[in-house]
Design a protein around this motif. Structure first.
Motif, short mmCIF file in Angstrom:
data_model
loop_
_atom_site.label_atom_id
_atom_site.label_comp_id
_atom_site.label_asym_id
_atom_site.label_seq_id
_atom_site.Cartn_x
_atom_site.Cartn_y
_atom_site.Cartn_z
N HIS A 145 -17.82 13.65 -26.15
CA HIS A 145 -17.27 13.29 -27.35
C HIS A 145 -17.01 13.62 -28.53
N THR A 146 -15.93 12.35 -29.65
CA THR A 146 -15.09 13.35 -30.40
C THR A 146 -15.47 12.58 -32.10
N ARG A 147 -15.42 12.97 -33.06
CA ARG A 147 -15.45 13.15 -34.38
C ARG A 147 -14.73 12.00 -34.18
N ASP A 148 -12.88 12.52 -34.05
CA ASP A 148 -12.29 11.57 -35.40
C ASP A 148 -11.02 11.38 -34.13
N MET B 74 -24.71 11.58 -22.82
CA MET B 74 -25.27 9.91 -23.08
C MET B 74 -26.84 9.98 -23.94
N GLU B 75 -27.81 10.87 -23.20
CA GLU B 75 -29.42 10.77 -23.94
C GLU B 75 -29.35 12.44 -25.28
N SER B 76 -28.19 12.74 -25.22
CA SER B 76 -28.40 13.43 -26.65
C SER B 76 -27.55 12.56 -27.87
N ASN B 77 -27.29 11.71 -27.50
CA ASN B 77 -26.73 10.88 -29.15
C ASN B 77 -27.97 10.39 -29.73
N LYS B 78 -28.99 10.06 -29.23
CA LYS B 78 -29.59 9.59 -29.63
C LYS B 78 -31.02 11.09 -29.84
N GLY B 79 -31.35 11.36 -28.65
CA GLY B 79 -32.51 12.21 -28.39
C GLY B 79 -32.36 13.71 -29.22
N TRP B 80 -30.86 13.99 -30.09
CA TRP B 80 -30.60 14.87 -30.68
C TRP B 80 -29.84 14.33 -32.06
N VAL C 193 -23.01 11.29 -35.46
CA VAL C 193 -21.87 12.76 -36.15
C VAL C 193 -20.61 12.30 -34.90
N VAL C 194 -20.90 11.71 -34.23
CA VAL C 194 -19.70 11.26 -33.09
C VAL C 194 -18.80 10.57 -33.22
N HIS C 195 -18.14 9.32 -32.89
CA HIS C 195 -17.52 8.51 -33.14
C HIS C 195 -17.02 7.72 -31.54
N TYR C 196 -16.26 8.44 -31.14
CA TYR C 196 -15.91 8.41 -29.53
C TYR C 196 -16.28 8.89 -28.27
N MET C 197 -16.63 7.87 -27.27
CA MET C 197 -17.58 8.54 -25.97
C MET C 197 -15.83 8.20 -24.96
N ILE C 198 -15.19 9.64 -24.37
CA ILE C 198 -14.57 9.48 -23.24
C ILE C 198 -15.42 9.61 -21.17
N GLN C 199 -15.03 8.15 -20.56
CA GLN C 199 -16.10 8.07 -20.12
C GLN C 199 -15.74 9.13 -18.39
N ASN C 200 -15.43 9.92 -18.75
CA ASN C 200 -14.80 11.29 -17.82
C ASN C 200 -15.55 11.66 -16.48
N LYS D 194 -24.16 3.13 -33.97
CA LYS D 194 -23.77 4.13 -35.35
C LYS D 194 -22.98 3.26 -35.41
N GLY D 195 -21.98 2.65 -34.26
CA GLY D 195 -20.52 2.18 -34.11
C GLY D 195 -19.71 3.07 -33.28
N GLY D 196 -20.12 3.72 -32.21
CA GLY D 196 -19.21 4.60 -31.16
C GLY D 196 -18.50 3.48 -30.23
N VAL D 197 -17.06 4.05 -30.35
CA VAL D 197 -16.65 3.59 -29.04
C VAL D 197 -16.30 4.22 -28.09
N VAL D 198 -16.68 3.30 -26.63
CA VAL D 198 -16.73 3.60 -25.51
C VAL D 198 -15.81 3.71 -25.27
N ILE D 199 -14.81 5.01 -24.61
CA ILE D 199 -13.17 4.13 -23.58
C ILE D 199 -13.27 4.92 -22.30
N PRO D 200 -13.52 3.45 -21.74
CA PRO D 200 -13.34 3.49 -20.30
C PRO D 200 -12.31 4.44 -19.86
N GLN D 201 -12.38 5.52 -18.28
CA GLN D 201 -10.92 5.80 -17.98
C GLN D 201 -10.74 4.80 -16.07
N SER D 202 -9.28 4.78 -16.05
CA SER D 202 -8.62 4.42 -15.13
C SER D 202 -8.71 5.42 -14.10
N GLU D 203 -8.80 5.77 -12.49
CA GLU D 203 -9.36 5.75 -11.88
C GLU D 203 -7.84 6.82 -12.17
#
Length: 329
Positions: free
Chosen positions: A147-150, A205-211, A216-223, A281-290
């Motif tokens: 997960h990244t900020r900017d 992913m659970e830490s996005n809510k649990g913590w 404070v992160v805006h992007y998630m790369i599905q690695n 919170k407006g987070g953007v999920v970025i899928p990853q190609s094979e």
């Protein structure tokens, strides 16, 4: 007649006293706070044990590190400070060389999957490293993702040089992928992200809510191809286990098999809630190609190779363990 009545009363009292003395009270140490689902499940396990043993085994539950601190829980159980304990195996780095393989970047997609792998690995290898305790079961969280900020991370090149909060295995993965791992605890993560001390964090992913990290992160790369997990063990003091009756042991074993699945499912439910919170919170999920996923997988391969080399010096066939885990994914 009076003497016989007194004799019968004495016998009954002795019987009651014997029954009372047969009651076993155990102490369960856990570091998760009482409000956390993993703590609530542990507490429900305790209640189920009491129910299934007809009150013969009663367990006093100590959440939030009130009996033993997380890194000392395993030793606490060995020494009898706690009779049962739950903690992350990674808190005792290097102590569990066989089980350490579970946390490697194998490409996990769910907590149920990682939990099944952890328990299957134990049943297959029965590692000597756990010989000081009786293992009840293992469970493991869902995929640890970046997960990244900017900055959006679309390619491996985008990750190069970014400061990513990560510890243990996730730190090794970040290093292999070209990021700069920053080894700080989850407790410090929110402020570090908020202040820009780090560019991102590697966490399930659970830490996005649990913590509240989703704030404070805006992007998630599905690695997923390089996703790690964290294995949690639930173990019991060997002497206390051996003092239980075969019936009590069988009941606890059956309950533990069922609860391992419940813990894995709970991690996945928490991941769903974390994903929902992240998006709210407006987070953007970025899928990853094979194709990109394979590039990342190859970049992380040295983490597995280095594990195999490292544990071979301790007499562990690391390749056999890694191959077994891969074949059971």
């Amino acid at each position: 007649m009076k003497k016989w009545s007194v004799f019968i009363v004495i016998l009954v009292c002795l019987s009651w006293a014997s029954h009372a003395s047969a009651k076993t009270t155990l102490r369960y140490a856990n570091f998760f706070p009482p409000t956390h689902i993993q703590s609530q499940l542990a507490e429900s396990w305790c209640k189920e044990v009491e129910k299934r043993t007809h009150g013969e085994v009663v367990i006093q539950y100590f959440p939030a590190s009130t009996l033993t601190k997380a890194p000392q829980t395993y030793d606490g159980v060995v020494q009898g400070i706690a009779d049962i304990g739950m903690t992350a195996l990674g808190y005792s780095r290097g102590r569990f060389p066989v089980a350490e393989a579970i946390d490697l970047p194998m490409g996990y997609t769910s907590g149920v999957q990682a939990t099944a792998v952890a328990n299957a690995m134990y049943e297959k290898f029965k590692p000597e490293e756990f010989k000081e305790t009786h293992i009840l079961f293992f469970h493991a969280h869902g995929p640890g993702l970046i997960h990244t900020r900017d900055k959006e991370i679309n390619t491996l090149e985008d990750l190069k040089g970014l400061k990513i909060r990560s510890t243990g295995t996730s730190g090794l993965v970040m290093d292999a992928l070209g990021a700069s791992p920053v080894g700080k605890s989850m407790r410090e993560c929110y402020q570090m992200l908020q202040k820009g001390v780090v560019d991102g964090s590697c966490h399930p992913m659970e830490s996005n809510k649990g913590w509240k990290l989703g704030e404070v992160v805006h992007y998630m790369i599905q690695n997923f191809s390089t996703a790690y997990t964290t294995t949690f063990g639930v173990f019991m003091n060997k002497n206390k286990w051996n003092r239980l009756t075969p019936e009590q042991q069988n009941a606890i074993t059956e309950i533990s098999l069922a609860w391992a699945v419940k813990h894995g499912e709970a991690w996945d439910e928490s991941d769903k809630a974390g994903m929902a919170f992240f998006k709210e919170k407006g987070g953007v999920v970025i899928p990853q190609s094979e194709e990109e996923a394979e590039t990342w997988r190859e970049a992380a391969r040295p983490v597995l190779d280095n594990y195999i080399k490292k544990v071979s010096k301790k007499g562990v066939d690391g390749k056999a363990v890694v191959d077994f885990i891969k074949s059971n994914m």
